[in-house]
Design a protein around this motif. Structure first.
Motif, PDB file in Angstrom:
ATOM      1  N   GLU A 166     -19.341 -13.071 -24.514  1.00  0.00           N
ATOM      2  CA  GLU A 166     -19.570 -11.678 -24.908  1.00  0.00           C
ATOM      3  C   GLU A 166     -20.847 -11.555 -25.739  1.00  0.00           C
ATOM      4  OE1 GLU A 166     -19.253  -7.702 -25.064  1.00  0.00           O
ATOM      5  OE2 GLU A 166     -18.103  -9.098 -23.797  1.00  0.00           O
ATOM      6  N   THR A 167     -21.130 -12.553 -26.576  1.00  0.00           N
ATOM      7  CA  THR A 167     -22.371 -12.550 -27.346  1.00  0.00           C
ATOM      8  C   THR A 167     -23.575 -12.536 -26.416  1.00  0.00           C
ATOM      9  OG1 THR A 167     -21.330 -13.750 -29.176  1.00  0.00           O
ATOM     10  CG2 THR A 167     -23.730 -13.804 -29.059  1.00  0.00           C
ATOM     11  N   VAL A 168     -23.521 -13.363 -25.380  1.00  0.00           N
ATOM     12  CA  VAL A 168     -24.623 -13.413 -24.413  1.00  0.00           C
ATOM     13  C   VAL A 168     -24.787 -12.056 -23.727  1.00  0.00           C
ATOM     14  CG1 VAL A 168     -25.390 -14.435 -22.223  1.00  0.00           C
ATOM     15  CG2 VAL A 168     -24.469 -15.894 -24.046  1.00  0.00           C
ATOM     16  N   ARG A 169     -23.682 -11.437 -23.345  1.00  0.00           N
ATOM     17  CA  ARG A 169     -23.764 -10.133 -22.668  1.00  0.00           C
ATOM     18  C   ARG A 169     -24.387  -9.077 -23.586  1.00  0.00           C
ATOM     19  NH1 ARG A 169     -18.872 -11.821 -19.923  1.00  0.00           N
ATOM     20  NH2 ARG A 169     -17.596 -11.186 -21.711  1.00  0.00           N
ATOM     21  N   GLU A 170     -23.979  -9.062 -24.850  1.00  0.00           N
ATOM     22  CA  GLU A 170     -24.522  -8.063 -25.770  1.00  0.00           C
ATOM     23  C   GLU A 170     -26.009  -8.306 -26.046  1.00  0.00           C
ATOM     24  OE1 GLU A 170     -22.628  -6.827 -29.217  1.00  0.00           O
ATOM     25  OE2 GLU A 170     -20.615  -6.598 -28.329  1.00  0.00           O
ATOM     26  N   LEU A 171     -26.395  -9.572 -26.173  1.00  0.00           N
ATOM     27  CA  LEU A 171     -27.809  -9.887 -26.400  1.00  0.00           C
ATOM     28  C   LEU A 171     -28.651  -9.465 -25.198  1.00  0.00           C
ATOM     29  CD1 LEU A 171     -27.623 -13.384 -28.161  1.00  0.00           C
ATOM     30  CD2 LEU A 171     -28.499 -11.254 -29.137  1.00  0.00           C
ATOM     31  N   ARG A 172     -28.131  -9.656 -24.003  1.00  0.00           N
ATOM     32  CA  ARG A 172     -28.875  -9.235 -22.821  1.00  0.00           C
ATOM     33  C   ARG A 172     -29.013  -7.719 -22.773  1.00  0.00           C
ATOM     34  NH1 ARG A 172     -26.162 -13.566 -18.636  1.00  0.00           N
ATOM     35  NH2 ARG A 172     -27.659 -15.253 -19.023  1.00  0.00           N
ATOM     36  N   ARG A 173     -27.964  -7.018 -23.182  1.00  0.00           N
ATOM     37  CA  ARG A 173     -28.065  -5.557 -23.249  1.00  0.00           C
ATOM     38  C   ARG A 173     -29.092  -5.129 -24.303  1.00  0.00           C
ATOM     39  NH1 ARG A 173     -22.323  -5.616 -22.078  1.00  0.00           N
ATOM     40  NH2 ARG A 173     -21.810  -5.752 -24.304  1.00  0.00           N
ATOM     41  N   ALA A 174     -29.287  -5.982 -25.321  1.00  0.00           N
ATOM     42  CA  ALA A 174     -30.276  -5.690 -26.364  1.00  0.00           C
ATOM     43  C   ALA A 174     -31.689  -6.100 -25.950  1.00  0.00           C
ATOM     44  CB  ALA A 174     -29.895  -6.399 -27.658  1.00  0.00           C
ATOM     45  N   GLY A 175     -31.825  -6.679 -24.748  1.00  0.00           N
ATOM     46  CA  GLY A 175     -33.150  -7.027 -24.243  1.00  0.00           C
ATOM     47  C   GLY A 175     -33.570  -8.460 -24.458  1.00  0.00           C
ATOM     48  N   VAL A 176     -32.668  -9.305 -24.961  1.00  0.00           N
ATOM     49  CA  VAL A 176     -33.004 -10.718 -25.179  1.00  0.00           C
ATOM     50  C   VAL A 176     -32.877 -11.451 -23.838  1.00  0.00           C
ATOM     51  CG1 VAL A 176     -32.408 -12.825 -26.426  1.00  0.00           C
ATOM     52  CG2 VAL A 176     -32.169 -10.594 -27.551  1.00  0.00           C
ATOM     53  N   LYS A 177     -34.004 -11.892 -23.292  1.00  0.00           N
ATOM     54  CA  LYS A 177     -34.008 -12.466 -21.953  1.00  0.00           C
ATOM     55  C   LYS A 177     -33.394 -13.865 -21.897  1.00  0.00           C
ATOM     56  CE  LYS A 177     -37.998  -9.817 -20.327  1.00  0.00           C
ATOM     57  NZ  LYS A 177     -39.365  -9.886 -19.749  1.00  0.00           N
ATOM     58  N   THR A 178     -33.503 -14.637 -22.974  1.00  0.00           N
ATOM     59  CA  THR A 178     -32.955 -16.002 -22.997  1.00  0.00           C
ATOM     60  C   THR A 178     -31.662 -16.038 -23.805  1.00  0.00           C
ATOM     61  OG1 THR A 178     -34.420 -16.522 -24.855  1.00  0.00           O
ATOM     62  CG2 THR A 178     -35.178 -17.131 -22.657  1.00  0.00           C
ATOM     63  N   ALA A 179     -30.818 -15.039 -23.600  1.00  0.00           N
ATOM     64  CA  ALA A 179     -29.593 -14.906 -24.397  1.00  0.00           C
ATOM     65  C   ALA A 179     -28.660 -16.097 -24.252  1.00  0.00           C
ATOM     66  CB  ALA A 179     -28.864 -13.625 -23.995  1.00  0.00           C
ATOM     67  N   GLU A 180     -28.703 -16.790 -23.100  1.00  0.00           N
ATOM     68  CA  GLU A 180     -27.811 -17.941 -22.900  1.00  0.00           C
ATOM     69  C   GLU A 180     -28.088 -19.076 -23.886  1.00  0.00           C
ATOM     70  OE1 GLU A 180     -31.506 -18.600 -20.620  1.00  0.00           O
ATOM     71  OE2 GLU A 180     -30.089 -16.927 -20.821  1.00  0.00           O
ATOM     72  N   ARG A 181     -29.206 -18.986 -24.634  1.00  0.00           N
ATOM     73  CA  ARG A 181     -29.551 -20.012 -25.619  1.00  0.00           C
ATOM     74  C   ARG A 181     -28.961 -19.695 -27.002  1.00  0.00           C
ATOM     75  NH1 ARG A 181     -31.332 -24.559 -24.779  1.00  0.00           N
ATOM     76  NH2 ARG A 181     -32.980 -24.532 -26.356  1.00  0.00           N
ATOM     77  N   ALA A 182     -28.117 -18.675 -27.065  1.00  0.00           N
ATOM     78  CA  ALA A 182     -27.615 -18.208 -28.363  1.00  0.00           C
ATOM     79  C   ALA A 182     -26.967 -19.329 -29.160  1.00  0.00           C
ATOM     80  CB  ALA A 182     -26.631 -17.060 -28.154  1.00  0.00           C
TER      81      ALA A 182
END
Length: 408
Positions: free
Chosen positions: A276-292
């Protein structure tokens, strides 16, 4: 192995053949001795692939007063010999033995069954005007008829030695703040290591020229056969991180901002879950969210992309400044420290006998920098196909593991 193998006759034959090899004189020995005597023992030097091999050859040739050296010793000593007799195929030695020779002539002595007889050439020779082209002559002795060997079929290949990884023990749970997902890596020398999803790791390429052998390699590019430079007993990243902070004028403030945003991100992952963190970061425009999850590691200073870092801080509710500026300063300091360590490592690697690394697969390197003693170069034998959840402090730290011995 007797209790584990049904074909006892084959095991007995293998044991008998090994015993015969141990007491038989190598055909190369007669050729080597005759060659030395023909040239003159005062005009030649014998080059061995490792120190143990050199010691064995020296004990055998001592009556003839033949000089025996390793390839590294040959470069350092530079004897006034006109001819070098190298025991073993060219690929067992560093290319500089041929491309930057110490002696006027070089002869490799190797058994006929070793198929790769190619002689290395300079990497810039194809582009240089009037470059020297290294030529080789092949001289054979004795019976060179090829034996009839049945190669394994695809069905038989599955019975060849393979790593035994077992099953994944971590289940489907997510790692905690103090854990990471990592692949198990089997290393030469009876070692293993957990490799996490960081950005890069220090490696060694013995085929490169002096001064260019130590480098960083992306984690995605790590393969079986890659040589890694590891700190024995602990990971290198912690020492680099502390050294980088120590040289900054406001090191404590920089470290405090780093701890703050990383703790906020770790708390988000605990509350929302990683996916869910990755999904929210991607919605926020973070392209490399999978590196969270990787960004929570203290040693990974910040996302590579400036835009991703700014959007991540905004999503966490952190003011961009001074956190962004401090993280950039720390990253620059880390690069400077890393470059200084690399130069010292290059010097240590240049002084080491890398022929032992190629022949044995691992090498301990004398390295005197504070916090970086006990550097080990080891070849990757195999990488597990799945990850396990391990303690963050255990990642990238080599440990004893004999399960890869049969792959060497």
């Amino acid at each position: 192995m007797a209790g584990a193998i049904a074909e006892q006759d084959l095991l007995d034959e293998l044991s008998a053949s090994a015993a015969v090899v141990a007491v038989s004189d190598s055909a190369l020995g007669a050729v080597l001795l005759r060659s030395c005597l023909e040239v003159g023992v005062e005009n030649c030097v014998v080059v061995a692939a490792s120190k143990p091999a050199a010691a064995g050859l020296a004990a055998w040739l001592q009556e003839q007063d033949v000089l025996v050296l390793t390839a590294g010793e040959l470069e350092r000593v530079q004897p006034k010999s006109g001819q070098a007799f190298v025991v073993g195929p060219p690929r067992f030695y560093r290319s500089s033995l041929v491309t930057a020779p110490v002696t006027r002539g070089i002869s490799f002595l190797l058994p006929a069954w070793f198929g790769d007889r190619s002689v290395p050439s300079s990497a810039i020779a194809p582009y240089a005007e009037g470059a020297l082209r290294i030529q080789a002559r092949l001289l054979t002795q004795g019976d060179t008829a090829e034996p009839n060997v049945d190669l394994p079929t695809e069905a038989e290949a599955e019975f060849l030695p393979q790593p035994a990884w077992g099953a994944r023990h971590s289940g489907g749970r997510e790692p905690t703040d103090e854990e990471v997902e990592a692949h198990k890596i089997l290393l030469s020398g009876g070692l293993a290591m957990w490799l996490d999803d960081g950005e890069r790791i220090r490696s060694l390429d013995p085929d490169q020229p002096v001064g260019e052998r130590v480098a960083y390699v992306d984690i995605e590019a790590v393969r079986a056969g890659t040589y890694l430079l590891l700190r024995q007993g602990e990971t290198e990243r912690g020492a680099l991180h502390q050294a980088a902070i120590a040289r900054l004028a406001r090191g404590d403030a920089v470290d405090a901002t780093q701890v703050a945003w990383k703790q906020l991100l770790a708390a988000k992952i605990r509350t929302l879950g990683y996916r869910e963190t990755v999904r929210e970061l991607r919605r926020a425009g973070v392209k490399t969210a999978e590196r969270a999850r990787a960004w929570t590691n203290p040693s990974l200073i910040r996302p590579h992309s400036d835009q991703d870092f700014e959007r991540l801080l905004r999503w966490l509710g952190v003011n961009a400044q001074p956190t962004f500026r401090y993280a950039t300063m720390l990253r620059k300091s880390l690069y400077q420290v890393s470059a200084e360590i690399r130069e010292k490592l290059e010097a240590a690697v240049s002084a080491a006998d890398l022929s032992e690394l190629e022949a044995v697969g691992h090498l301990r390197i004398d390295f005197g920098a504070d916090g970086f003693r006990g550097i080990l170069a080891a070849r990757i034998l195999a990488i597990s196909p799945f990850t396990e959840i391990v303690s963050r402090h255990d990642a990238r730290v080599p440990f004893a593991d004999g399960s890869g011995r049969w792959l060497e």
